[in-house]
Design a protein around this motif. Sequence first.
Motif, PDB file in Angstrom:
ATOM      1  N   THR A 128       0.792  -1.233   0.000  1.00  0.00           N
ATOM      2  CA  THR A 128       0.000   0.000   0.000  1.00  0.00           C
ATOM      3  C   THR A 128       0.820   1.277   0.000  1.00  0.00           C
ATOM      4  O   THR A 128       0.303   2.338  -0.358  1.00  0.00           O
ATOM      5  N   GLY A 129       2.086   1.199   0.440  1.00  0.00           N
ATOM      6  CA  GLY A 129       2.888   2.406   0.587  1.00  0.00           C
ATOM      7  C   GLY A 129       2.566   3.187   1.845  1.00  0.00           C
ATOM      8  O   GLY A 129       3.159   4.240   2.086  1.00  0.00           O
ATOM      9  N   LEU A 130       1.655   2.677   2.671  1.00  0.00           N
ATOM     10  CA  LEU A 130       1.298   3.342   3.922  1.00  0.00           C
ATOM     11  C   LEU A 130       2.226   2.885   5.047  1.00  0.00           C
ATOM     12  O   LEU A 130       2.771   1.778   4.994  1.00  0.00           O
ATOM     13  N   PRO A 131       2.396   3.692   6.089  1.00  0.00           N
ATOM     14  CA  PRO A 131       3.341   3.349   7.172  1.00  0.00           C
ATOM     15  C   PRO A 131       2.746   2.372   8.195  1.00  0.00           C
ATOM     16  O   PRO A 131       2.110   2.784   9.168  1.00  0.00           O
ATOM     17  N   TYR A 132       2.967   1.098   7.995  1.00  0.00           N
ATOM     18  CA  TYR A 132       2.488   0.064   8.915  1.00  0.00           C
ATOM     19  C   TYR A 132       3.544  -0.343   9.945  1.00  0.00           C
ATOM     20  O   TYR A 132       3.211  -0.738  11.050  1.00  0.00           O
ATOM     21  N   LEU A 133       4.799  -0.318   9.572  1.00  0.00           N
ATOM     22  CA  LEU A 133       5.860  -0.815  10.445  1.00  0.00           C
ATOM     23  C   LEU A 133       6.190   0.176  11.551  1.00  0.00           C
ATOM     24  O   LEU A 133       6.278   1.387  11.322  1.00  0.00           O
ATOM     25  N   THR A 134       6.385  -0.365  12.758  1.00  0.00           N
ATOM     26  CA  THR A 134       6.819   0.440  13.901  1.00  0.00           C
ATOM     27  C   THR A 134       8.018  -0.264  14.547  1.00  0.00           C
ATOM     28  O   THR A 134       8.415  -1.359  14.126  1.00  0.00           O
ATOM     29  N   ASP A 135       8.558   0.335  15.575  1.00  0.00           N
ATOM     30  CA  ASP A 135       9.689  -0.276  16.285  1.00  0.00           C
ATOM     31  C   ASP A 135       9.294  -1.585  16.961  1.00  0.00           C
ATOM     32  O   ASP A 135      10.168  -2.376  17.333  1.00  0.00           O
ATOM     33  N   HIS A 136       8.007  -1.811  17.129  1.00  0.00           N
ATOM     34  CA  HIS A 136       7.544  -3.004  17.835  1.00  0.00           C
ATOM     35  C   HIS A 136       6.915  -4.037  16.899  1.00  0.00           C
ATOM     36  O   HIS A 136       6.326  -5.015  17.374  1.00  0.00           O
ATOM     37  N   SER A 137       7.032  -3.848  15.599  1.00  0.00           N
ATOM     38  CA  SER A 137       6.393  -4.758  14.642  1.00  0.00           C
ATOM     39  C   SER A 137       7.049  -6.133  14.639  1.00  0.00           C
ATOM     40  O   SER A 137       8.274  -6.253  14.776  1.00  0.00           O
ATOM     41  N   ASP A 138       6.220  -7.164  14.468  1.00  0.00           N
ATOM     42  CA  ASP A 138       6.708  -8.516  14.197  1.00  0.00           C
ATOM     43  C   ASP A 138       6.924  -8.661  12.707  1.00  0.00           C
ATOM     44  O   ASP A 138       6.413  -7.879  11.898  1.00  0.00           O
ATOM     45  N   LEU A 139       7.649  -9.706  12.322  1.00  0.00           N
ATOM     46  CA  LEU A 139       7.747 -10.098  10.926  1.00  0.00           C
ATOM     47  C   LEU A 139       6.893 -11.353  10.761  1.00  0.00           C
ATOM     48  O   LEU A 139       7.221 -12.414  11.285  1.00  0.00           O
TER      49      LEU A 139
END
Length: 215
Positions: A128-139
């Motif tokens: 999407t190009g939207l900011p989903y990832l944060t410092d606490h995101s899982d993969l």
Amino acid sequence: MADPLERHAMVKPSAGAWTAVMARHPEFAENAIVEGWVRAGRPLIVRRPGCSDPAGKIPLGLPLPPSHGKRRIAVALDAGEIIECKPPPLLADAAAAAPSAWQDTIDRLIRLCPETRTFGSLAWQHLTGLPYLTDHSDLDLLWPARATAQASTLPLEIAGIAHLAPMRLDGEIICTAGGVQWRELTGADAEEVLVKGLSGVHSMTRAAFLAGGTP
């Protein structure tokens, strides 16, 4: 779309279908990013059906990015309203959207299993190009283990990579019966594991799952 859609598949509904969804759910239409989601060419994801989903329709989800409250939008559509269906993106294709600190881990995961796919925050940021990832995101990953020998070795190989990873590795190993959270597969053969499929969750032994058994 005549064939059943797999869980985590990425689909695009027709513009008319989405307009009808917005008319049925004016509370969704009030959110500009949701109202314009399909017009922007963004996909939805196939999810397991819930109690409130109409029979015969395909349950779909739309997770909003953290900046929009991280809300999960649930809708259900007729198969004929879906005009495109693709598997979740390959990890290799989504890697460019990941933080630099993730790249070494991603490289190791791709070398282990080039067919690895991603369906969580990294996938949505890539798509999407939207900011989903944060410092606490899982993969969040899917490992398609089509061969019995590969399935039996994958859990411990993933564990070795996860031990050194700067992020939490989450996701499922996919075999004939469905998907199992990879950490559940690092135990003994006698242990039962929870297998997730489109129609629900069932249990079977770890050995049977890794051997390609069916429920």
